[in-house]
Design a protein around this motif. Structure first.
Motif, PDB file in Angstrom:
ATOM      1  N   THR A 129     -28.939 -23.388 -20.214  1.00  0.00           N
ATOM      2  CA  THR A 129     -29.634 -24.521 -19.592  1.00  0.00           C
ATOM      3  C   THR A 129     -28.752 -25.300 -18.609  1.00  0.00           C
ATOM      4  O   THR A 129     -29.215 -26.253 -17.987  1.00  0.00           O
ATOM      5  CB  THR A 129     -30.134 -25.500 -20.681  1.00  0.00           C
ATOM      6  OG1 THR A 129     -29.015 -25.808 -21.538  1.00  0.00           O
ATOM      7  CG2 THR A 129     -31.244 -24.892 -21.520  1.00  0.00           C
ATOM      8  N   GLY A 130     -27.506 -24.894 -18.465  1.00  0.00           N
ATOM      9  CA  GLY A 130     -26.587 -25.611 -17.578  1.00  0.00           C
ATOM     10  C   GLY A 130     -26.718 -25.169 -16.134  1.00  0.00           C
ATOM     11  O   GLY A 130     -27.548 -24.322 -15.784  1.00  0.00           O
ATOM     12  N   SER A 131     -25.876 -25.760 -15.293  1.00  0.00           N
ATOM     13  CA  SER A 131     -25.898 -25.450 -13.867  1.00  0.00           C
ATOM     14  C   SER A 131     -25.603 -23.956 -13.633  1.00  0.00           C
ATOM     15  O   SER A 131     -26.339 -23.265 -12.909  1.00  0.00           O
ATOM     16  CB  SER A 131     -24.855 -26.349 -13.181  1.00  0.00           C
ATOM     17  OG  SER A 131     -24.448 -25.820 -11.964  1.00  0.00           O
ATOM     18  N   ILE A 132     -24.564 -23.428 -14.249  1.00  0.00           N
ATOM     19  CA  ILE A 132     -24.253 -21.993 -14.101  1.00  0.00           C
ATOM     20  C   ILE A 132     -25.329 -21.158 -14.791  1.00  0.00           C
ATOM     21  O   ILE A 132     -25.823 -20.176 -14.226  1.00  0.00           O
ATOM     22  CB  ILE A 132     -22.863 -21.671 -14.712  1.00  0.00           C
ATOM     23  CG1 ILE A 132     -21.750 -22.366 -13.931  1.00  0.00           C
ATOM     24  CG2 ILE A 132     -22.630 -20.162 -14.767  1.00  0.00           C
ATOM     25  CD1 ILE A 132     -21.383 -21.744 -12.619  1.00  0.00           C
ATOM     26  N   ARG A 165     -27.293 -25.974 -26.147  1.00  0.00           N
ATOM     27  CA  ARG A 165     -26.933 -26.945 -27.181  1.00  0.00           C
ATOM     28  C   ARG A 165     -28.167 -27.697 -27.671  1.00  0.00           C
ATOM     29  O   ARG A 165     -28.589 -27.554 -28.805  1.00  0.00           O
ATOM     30  CB  ARG A 165     -25.885 -27.905 -26.616  1.00  0.00           C
ATOM     31  CG  ARG A 165     -25.380 -28.941 -27.592  1.00  0.00           C
ATOM     32  CD  ARG A 165     -24.281 -29.777 -26.969  1.00  0.00           C
ATOM     33  NE  ARG A 165     -24.588 -30.094 -25.577  1.00  0.00           N
ATOM     34  CZ  ARG A 165     -23.842 -30.855 -24.791  1.00  0.00           C
ATOM     35  NH1 ARG A 165     -22.740 -31.384 -25.252  1.00  0.00           N
ATOM     36  NH2 ARG A 165     -24.186 -31.102 -23.545  1.00  0.00           N
ATOM     37  N   ARG A 166     -28.829 -28.455 -26.769  1.00  0.00           N
ATOM     38  CA  ARG A 166     -29.929 -29.304 -27.253  1.00  0.00           C
ATOM     39  C   ARG A 166     -31.076 -29.504 -26.271  1.00  0.00           C
ATOM     40  O   ARG A 166     -32.059 -30.162 -26.615  1.00  0.00           O
ATOM     41  CB  ARG A 166     -29.380 -30.674 -27.638  1.00  0.00           C
ATOM     42  CG  ARG A 166     -28.737 -31.444 -26.484  1.00  0.00           C
ATOM     43  CD  ARG A 166     -28.570 -32.892 -26.846  1.00  0.00           C
ATOM     44  NE  ARG A 166     -27.284 -33.148 -27.479  1.00  0.00           N
ATOM     45  CZ  ARG A 166     -26.227 -33.682 -26.863  1.00  0.00           C
ATOM     46  NH1 ARG A 166     -26.291 -33.980 -25.568  1.00  0.00           N
ATOM     47  NH2 ARG A 166     -25.113 -33.919 -27.504  1.00  0.00           N
ATOM     48  N   ASN A 167     -30.994 -28.971 -25.064  1.00  0.00           N
ATOM     49  CA  ASN A 167     -32.050 -29.194 -24.070  1.00  0.00           C
ATOM     50  C   ASN A 167     -33.261 -28.315 -24.380  1.00  0.00           C
ATOM     51  O   ASN A 167     -33.467 -27.250 -23.799  1.00  0.00           O
ATOM     52  CB  ASN A 167     -31.489 -28.892 -22.669  1.00  0.00           C
ATOM     53  CG  ASN A 167     -32.512 -29.145 -21.575  1.00  0.00           C
ATOM     54  OD1 ASN A 167     -33.706 -29.334 -21.840  1.00  0.00           O
ATOM     55  ND2 ASN A 167     -32.062 -29.130 -20.336  1.00  0.00           N
ATOM     56  N   LYS A 170     -14.223 -22.779 -18.033  1.00  0.00           N
ATOM     57  CA  LYS A 170     -12.814 -22.947 -17.640  1.00  0.00           C
ATOM     58  C   LYS A 170     -11.895 -23.144 -18.804  1.00  0.00           C
ATOM     59  O   LYS A 170     -10.745 -22.770 -18.794  1.00  0.00           O
ATOM     60  CB  LYS A 170     -12.649 -24.260 -16.864  1.00  0.00           C
ATOM     61  CG  LYS A 170     -13.444 -24.336 -15.692  1.00  0.00           C
ATOM     62  CD  LYS A 170     -12.784 -25.071 -14.626  1.00  0.00           C
ATOM     63  CE  LYS A 170     -13.349 -24.327 -13.450  1.00  0.00           C
ATOM     64  NZ  LYS A 170     -13.136 -24.855 -12.228  1.00  0.00           N
ATOM     65  N   GLU A 171     -12.453 -23.857 -19.800  1.00  0.00           N
ATOM     66  CA  GLU A 171     -11.605 -24.320 -20.890  1.00  0.00           C
ATOM     67  C   GLU A 171     -11.047 -23.133 -21.676  1.00  0.00           C
ATOM     68  O   GLU A 171      -9.993 -23.241 -22.311  1.00  0.00           O
ATOM     69  CB  GLU A 171     -12.419 -25.263 -21.781  1.00  0.00           C
ATOM     70  CG  GLU A 171     -12.833 -26.573 -21.074  1.00  0.00           C
ATOM     71  CD  GLU A 171     -14.026 -26.444 -20.098  1.00  0.00           C
ATOM     72  OE1 GLU A 171     -14.613 -25.351 -19.977  1.00  0.00           O
ATOM     73  OE2 GLU A 171     -14.374 -27.467 -19.466  1.00  0.00           O
ATOM     74  N   GLY A 196     -22.507 -29.219 -13.073  1.00  0.00           N
ATOM     75  CA  GLY A 196     -22.663 -30.113 -14.220  1.00  0.00           C
ATOM     76  C   GLY A 196     -21.805 -31.360 -14.046  1.00  0.00           C
ATOM     77  O   GLY A 196     -20.879 -31.391 -13.224  1.00  0.00           O
TER      78      GLY A 196
HETATM   79  P1  NDP Z   1     -23.428 -27.963 -17.574  1.00  0.00           P
HETATM   80  O1  NDP Z   1     -23.017 -29.226 -18.217  1.00  0.00           O
HETATM   81  O2  NDP Z   1     -24.402 -27.986 -16.438  1.00  0.00           O
HETATM   82  O3  NDP Z   1     -24.023 -26.967 -18.680  1.00  0.00           O
HETATM   83  C1  NDP Z   1     -23.375 -26.697 -19.888  1.00  0.00           C
HETATM   84  C2  NDP Z   1     -24.179 -25.700 -20.698  1.00  0.00           C
HETATM   85  O4  NDP Z   1     -23.494 -25.438 -21.934  1.00  0.00           O
HETATM   86  C3  NDP Z   1     -25.560 -26.214 -21.101  1.00  0.00           C
HETATM   87  O5  NDP Z   1     -26.430 -25.106 -21.213  1.00  0.00           O
HETATM   88  C4  NDP Z   1     -25.302 -26.804 -22.492  1.00  0.00           C
HETATM   89  O6  NDP Z   1     -26.482 -26.914 -23.266  1.00  0.00           O
HETATM   90  C5  NDP Z   1     -24.352 -25.749 -23.031  1.00  0.00           C
HETATM   91  N1  NDP Z   1     -23.508 -26.176 -24.128  1.00  0.00           N
HETATM   92  C6  NDP Z   1     -22.837 -27.340 -24.297  1.00  0.00           C
HETATM   93  N2  NDP Z   1     -22.144 -27.330 -25.444  1.00  0.00           N
HETATM   94  C7  NDP Z   1     -22.373 -26.120 -26.025  1.00  0.00           C
HETATM   95  C8  NDP Z   1     -21.965 -25.503 -27.234  1.00  0.00           C
HETATM   96  N3  NDP Z   1     -21.166 -26.142 -28.105  1.00  0.00           N
HETATM   97  N4  NDP Z   1     -22.380 -24.235 -27.499  1.00  0.00           N
HETATM   98  C9  NDP Z   1     -23.206 -23.599 -26.640  1.00  0.00           C
HETATM   99  N5  NDP Z   1     -23.648 -24.131 -25.503  1.00  0.00           N
HETATM  100  C10 NDP Z   1     -23.234 -25.382 -25.202  1.00  0.00           C
HETATM  101  O7  NDP Z   1     -22.071 -27.247 -17.112  1.00  0.00           O
HETATM  102  P2  NDP Z   1     -21.825 -26.250 -15.879  1.00  0.00           P
HETATM  103  O8  NDP Z   1     -22.866 -25.184 -15.862  1.00  0.00           O
HETATM  104  O9  NDP Z   1     -21.556 -27.016 -14.652  1.00  0.00           O
HETATM  105  O10 NDP Z   1     -20.426 -25.599 -16.305  1.00  0.00           O
HETATM  106  C11 NDP Z   1     -20.309 -24.670 -17.364  1.00  0.00           C
HETATM  107  C12 NDP Z   1     -18.876 -24.129 -17.405  1.00  0.00           C
HETATM  108  O11 NDP Z   1     -18.628 -23.402 -16.196  1.00  0.00           O
HETATM  109  C13 NDP Z   1     -17.808 -25.224 -17.462  1.00  0.00           C
HETATM  110  O12 NDP Z   1     -16.708 -24.775 -18.219  1.00  0.00           O
HETATM  111  C14 NDP Z   1     -17.403 -25.409 -16.006  1.00  0.00           C
HETATM  112  O13 NDP Z   1     -16.096 -25.888 -15.851  1.00  0.00           O
HETATM  113  C15 NDP Z   1     -17.521 -23.974 -15.500  1.00  0.00           C
HETATM  114  N6  NDP Z   1     -17.777 -23.871 -14.067  1.00  0.00           N
HETATM  115  C16 NDP Z   1     -18.890 -24.443 -13.501  1.00  0.00           C
HETATM  116  C17 NDP Z   1     -19.143 -24.355 -12.139  1.00  0.00           C
HETATM  117  C18 NDP Z   1     -20.389 -24.927 -11.544  1.00  0.00           C
HETATM  118  O14 NDP Z   1     -20.636 -24.690 -10.353  1.00  0.00           O
HETATM  119  N7  NDP Z   1     -21.209 -25.630 -12.272  1.00  0.00           N
HETATM  120  C19 NDP Z   1     -18.180 -23.657 -11.257  1.00  0.00           C
HETATM  121  C20 NDP Z   1     -17.090 -23.055 -11.940  1.00  0.00           C
HETATM  122  C21 NDP Z   1     -16.889 -23.164 -13.304  1.00  0.00           C
HETATM  123  P3  NDP Z   1     -27.447 -28.251 -23.165  1.00  0.00           P
HETATM  124  O15 NDP Z   1     -28.006 -28.231 -21.763  1.00  0.00           O
HETATM  125  O16 NDP Z   1     -28.494 -27.982 -24.175  1.00  0.00           O
HETATM  126  O17 NDP Z   1     -26.573 -29.420 -23.443  1.00  0.00           O
END
Ligand code: NDP
Ligand code: MG
Length: 381
Positions: A10-13, A36-38, A119-120, A199
């Motif tokens: 559900t995140g940006s990537i 996670r929760r969305n 990244k982490e 994100g």
């Molecule tokens: P977002 O905050 O947009 O999304 C994070 C995602 O991870 C969501 O789907 C969230 O779910 C989920 N999540 C959070 N905690 C957990 C967990 N404990 N277990 C499983 N899923 C979890 O982040 P981004 O997409 O921006 O970034 C993701 C990773 O990619 C980061 O490490 C970032 O540094 C890296 N990155 C991102 C880039 C980008 O362009 N966005 C570029 C390069 C690297 P929910 O929505 O339900 O909370």
């Protein structure tokens, strides 16, 4: 048909990975989705992609969801989430934060190809992750645009010889501002990134340049590079995604308009390159592609990250934990922008050197650094 377990759907990537799967439904199938929760977006995704497994890690959230579509096993909690990587061809780890590390380690333990956005994973556990990946012969493919650019310039061979890795940075929204001017910037100013949509956490890290420090540490592990061979330079329009310099003085750059869909798709299709719905840059219209210096001392978070990277051992993991807590507090408006660096610096000064090359020790480092950060944030308010 390549099956993908997508962690962080559900995140940006994660949403952009879904776009790639939509573009090539004959090649890719999402076998599992984890978030996670969305729950609203997650339910839409599982209805559309019908993965065999769908897991929300936060407990109690699925209680409020409609019944899972036919054929989808819906569960909650981290244990079930981790199981998702057991049955796939590619584990795409796009979760945010330290939480991503355990999925990467699980994917490696299962011998799966790992498409790594989180990244982490390498900032905190670089030594452990690279050792285990080598031991298991796992294909670890970088997704971040800079690391994808380096890997492309190295012809998809992360062990190819090079003289320098030159990471580019947009400089974020605050490049050129004085420390005084930064004291009163708001959350809204910080989330307005000039070239990338991402994100919240990584967007703040792009404004403090902590993100660039993380990328230097990742490059150190991904390409087995000493810190002296890694350079950074500001390229404000994010057209040049990074460069590799070779012994003869030649430099290869990878360029495209800024969208993460290119490196995401390439991580799944390489060495094949397929249309990604993107135009080739119109160089005549772009005009100047400028490069500017990134002074280490101008961005304290960047400086702290480089120092922690050079120190090694537990320091990068403590740096990350302090950063996650400080940025969380900034987004909740508990501390100001310049206090992010102050919190990280104070946590690192309270951190004693220790080896941290197994998952349990890293969790201990992460927990202790967060506890210190929370205390410091409490006192700062
Ligand atoms: P977002 O905050 O947009 O999304 C994070 C995602 O991870 C969501 O789907 C969230 O779910 C989920 N999540 C959070 N905690 C957990 C967990 N404990 N277990 C499983 N899923 C979890 O982040 P981004 O997409 O921006 O970034 C993701 C990773 O990619 C980061 O490490 C970032 O540094 C890296 N990155 C991102 C880039 C980008 O362009 N966005 C570029 C390069 C690297 P929910 O929505 O339900 O909370
Ligand atoms: Mg990047």
């Amino acid at each position: 048909m390549i099956s993908i377990a997508l962690i962080g759907s559900t995140g940006s990537i994660g949403r952009q990975v879904c776009n790639v799967v939509r573009r090539y439904p004959d090649r890719f199938r999402l076998s599992a989705l984890v978030a996670r929760r969305n729950k609203e977006l997650f339910f839409e995704q599982i209805s559309e992609f019908r993965p065999a497994r769908a897991v929300l890690t936060e407990r109690g959230v699925i209680a409020g969801m409609p019944t899972a579509p036919d054929g989808v096993f819906l569960a909650e909690g981290e244990e079930d989430a981790l199981k998702c990587v057991e049955d796939c061809d590619v584990a795409f780890v796009a979760a945010s934060g330290f939480a991503g590390l355990k999925y990467s380690l699980k994917a490696i333990a299962c011998g799966k190809k790992l498409a790594l956005a989180n990244k982490e994973t390498l900032v905190c556990g670089g030594e452990l992750v690279m050792r285990e990946a080598a031991r298991r012969g796992v294909d670890l493919v970088p997704v971040d645009s800079e690391h994808s650019a380096l890997w492309q310039a190295l012809h998809f061979d992360r062990r190819a010889p090079f003289e320098q890795l030159i990471l580019t940075a947009s400089g974020g929204p605050f490049y050129g501002k004085t420390r005084e001017e930064l004291r009163n910037v708001t959350v809204e100013d910080t989330l307005r990134h000039p070239t990338w949509q991402m994100g919240a956490k990584i967007t703040v890290d792009s404004a403090t340049l902590l993100n660039k420090g993380f990328e230097v540490i990742e490059a150190r592990w991904l390409y087995d590079a000493s810190f002296s061979k890694i350079r950074t330079v500001v390229q404000p329009t994010s057209i040049v995604h990074s460069m590799v310099a070779f012994a003869d003085g030649s430099v290869l750059a990878q360029m495209s308009y800024p969208t993460m869909e290119v490196p995401i798709q390439l991580a799944l299709t390489y060495p094949e390159r397929l249309p990604a719905g993107l135009n080739i840059p119109d160089f005549a219209a772009l005009g100047d592609i400028r490069f500017l210096p990134l002074e280490r001392k101008a961005f304290p978070c960047y400086d702290l990250a480089l120092t922690a990277g050079e120190q090694g051992d537990n320091y990068p993991c403590a740096l990350n934990a302090a950063g996650e807590e400080a940025v969380g507090a900034f987004l909740r408006r508990q501390i100001g922008f310049t206090q992010i660096a102050e919190v990280i610096e104070e946590v690192l000064s309270r951190t004693e050197r220790a080896r941290a090359d197994d998952y349990e020790s890293l969790c201990g480092v992460d927990r202790r650094a967060r506890e210190e950060a929370v205390k410091i944030i409490g006192n700062a308010q």
